[in-house]
Write an enzyme that holds these catalytic residues in place. Structure first.
Site, PDB file in Angstrom:
ATOM      1  N   GLU A 112       0.756  -1.130   0.103  1.00 38.00           N
ATOM      2  CA  GLU A 112      -0.019  -0.054  -0.072  1.00 38.00           C
ATOM      3  C   GLU A 112       0.944   1.153   0.174  1.00 38.00           C
ATOM      4  O   GLU A 112       1.534   1.540   0.972  1.00 38.00           O
ATOM      5  CB  GLU A 112      -1.004   0.011   1.337  1.00 38.00           C
ATOM      6  CG  GLU A 112      -1.976  -1.280   1.236  1.00 38.00           C
ATOM      7  CD  GLU A 112      -3.025  -1.039   2.177  1.00 38.00           C
ATOM      8  OE1 GLU A 112      -4.137  -1.704   1.631  1.00 38.00           O
ATOM      9  OE2 GLU A 112      -2.955  -0.067   3.023  1.00 38.00           O
ATOM     10  N   CYS A 130      -2.063   9.242   2.732  1.00 40.51           N
ATOM     11  CA  CYS A 130      -1.771   8.671   1.356  1.00 40.51           C
ATOM     12  C   CYS A 130      -2.713   9.218   0.237  1.00 40.51           C
ATOM     13  O   CYS A 130      -2.554   9.373  -0.872  1.00 40.51           O
ATOM     14  CB  CYS A 130      -1.680   6.992   1.400  1.00 40.51           C
ATOM     15  SG  CYS A 130      -3.220   6.478   2.113  1.00 40.51           S
TER      16      CYS A 130
END
Ligand code: NAD
Length: 455
Positions: free
Chosen positions: A226, A261
């Site tokens: 990720e 993110c």
């Protein structure tokens, strides 16, 4: 290893890093304990994780204070993060039986076909600091529910939180040997890559993720990544409430000081609403209280990593040298702590660093576009593919635009959000594999097909 408060630059703790011998020992312990943990059965594992969920509630104030002290985010945002993690855990608890139990696929005559989901074994979770609770629970909660043992390496910038998580899991009844914390920075991570885990689950930068993927390739075990993003957002010309859209999207870019993110990292605005949008956007940014993250009402606290200050300054310098205009901020704030002014740049172009490199800080570039076609082209010009957002009154228009963007998540009239029921995944340099949703529960299992014929 010294733990430094990024808002005050004080050393708040000193911890002993792991080394090869201690990691080996923890790994062997995990291996021995995993089989019993898997045998305990799902209801018992659910009971323990539910207890952990409840402890997060009762300990929230203490945990939030520790998180704020080590990463610098405003106290309210630390509380929000823990509550958000609880929401995700709740979803996982509600859905674990459904997605982790064996499924009978066919029963005809004397033949049964069944799929079962076995744990991977001992998994390694190397994690990031920006939302240690959220990105942590994406991995270690479903991994534990599925019957795995977990080596959890918190980021070196979120080590105290990592230790708190370990403490609470044990208080919740997790057998001591099933969850171990590996303390340290890059060197500790490298040592973990040498061990023979049954799966690697990484959250962090593209650079590190790319390296890990190569390093563990020959082990032939699952490796999920990720990673970062350069998430674009487009404001179309038909939006009605420009003030609300400007305020909401500014929050999407600057919440947690832009260290998300899925933070909005690039904004494209249709020329018909551009001036009005910019005016409301800068008004919103100027209204925020900047200060110590422990002070009531502060929205912009300290950024976590000192090194990022130079990255942000370089992005501003590059933009200004190439014709951008600064509407707010632009530099580090003098005094103690790692503080950077919330920065708004316009007249930017896609070739600039601020529109290409992940900023991961309180800085945004906003660009005028003439139509949807130009917006789509510019949004697609990136090596990343985490999220993309479109603001328009027209759902078909949003659908048309978002379906052409190669990203793991598409947002219509919202941004910078993650939800437990749908998969969280990145494309291109934003990652491989998915957490959350039923896919995220099963990511920590190996499916087994059973063909059972009674004679
Ligand atoms: P990072 O890559 O610097 O570090 C992540 C982890 O990897 C840390 O625990 C670190 O100690 C470890 N590490 C560093 N070098 C290593 C090596 N050579 N071998 C093994 N481990 C190593 O990232 P970061 O600064 O902690 O996090 C920020 C990045 O994470 C941003 O790019 C952000 O977008 C991304 N992120 C992505 C998601 C997502 O869900 N996609 C969520 C949060 C953060």
């Amino acid at each position: 290893m010294n733990i430094v408060n990024p808002a005050t630059e004080e050393i708040i703790a000193t911890l002993r890093e792991d080394n090869g011998a201690s990691l080996n020992q923890k790994f062997e312990t995990l291996k021995k304990a995993q089989k019993d943990w898997a045998k305990q059965g799902l209801p018992e594992r659910i009971r323990i994780i539910l207890h952990f969920y409840n402890l997060l509630e009762t300990e929230k104030e203490t945990l939030a204070a520790i998180l704020t002290a080590e990463v610098g985010k405003p106290l309210q945002q630390s509380r929000n993060e823990i509550s958000g993690a609880q929401t995700r855990i709740q979803w996982m608890l509600n859905n674990a039986e459904k997605y982790l139990s064996e499924e009978q696929v066919i029963e005809t005559g004397n033949l049964k076909e069944i799929t079962s989901y076995d744990p991977l074994g001992v998994i390694c979770n190397i994690s990031a600091w920006n939302y240690p609770y959220l990105v942590g629970v994406n991995v270690f909660i479903p991994a534990l529910l599925a019957g795995n043992a977990v080596m959890y390496k918190p980021s070196e910038y979120a080590s105290l939180t990592g230790l708190e998580i370990e403490k609470l899991l044990k208080r919740a009844g997790m057998p001591e040997q099933v969850f171990q914390v590996a303390l340290g920075a890059r060197e500790t991570g490298e040592l973990l890559l040498d061990l023979d885990f049954d799966g690697y689950f990484f959250t962090g930068s593209y650079r590190t993720g790319h390296h890990i993927y190569q390093r563990v390739a020959t082990k032939m075990v699952p490796c999920q990544l990720e990673l970062g993003g350069k998430d674009p957002l487009y404001v179309a010309d038909d939006i009605k409430d420009i003030a609300a859209v400007a305020a909401g999207t500014a929050d999407g870019a600057f919440y947690n000081n832009g260290q998300s993110c899925c933070a909005v990292e690039r904004i494209y605005v249709h020329e018909k609403v551009y001036d009005e949008y910019i005016s409301y956007f800068t008004k919103e940014v100027k209204s925020w209280k900047i200060g110590l993250p422990t002070e009531e009402g502060v929205y912009i606290g300290a950024i976590t990593r000192k090194e990022q200050l130079a990255v942000l300054s370089k992005q501003v310098e590059d933009a200004l040298n190439n014709g951008a205009v600064l509407l707010n901020g632009g530099k580090q704030i003098a005094g103690k702590g790692y503080n950077f002014e919330p920065t708004v740049l316009v007249n930017v172009s896609n070739g600039m660093k601020v529109m290409q490199e992940e900023s991961f800080g309180p800085i945004i570039g906003i660009m005028k576009v003439k139509d949807d076609t130009e917006a789509i082209r510019l949004m697609q010009e990136t090596e990343y593919g985490l999220t993309a957002a479109v603001y328009t009154e027209n759902p078909d228009r949003a659908q048309h635009i978002l379906s052409q963007i190669d990203s793991g998540t598409g947002y219509w009239n919202c941004c910078d959000r993650v939800s437990a029921g749908v998969p969280w995944s990145g494309r291109k340099h934003s990652g491989i594999g998915a957490t959350l949703s039923h896919q995220g529960l099963r990511a920590f299992t190996k499916p087994k097909a059973w063909h059972l014929r009674s004679s």
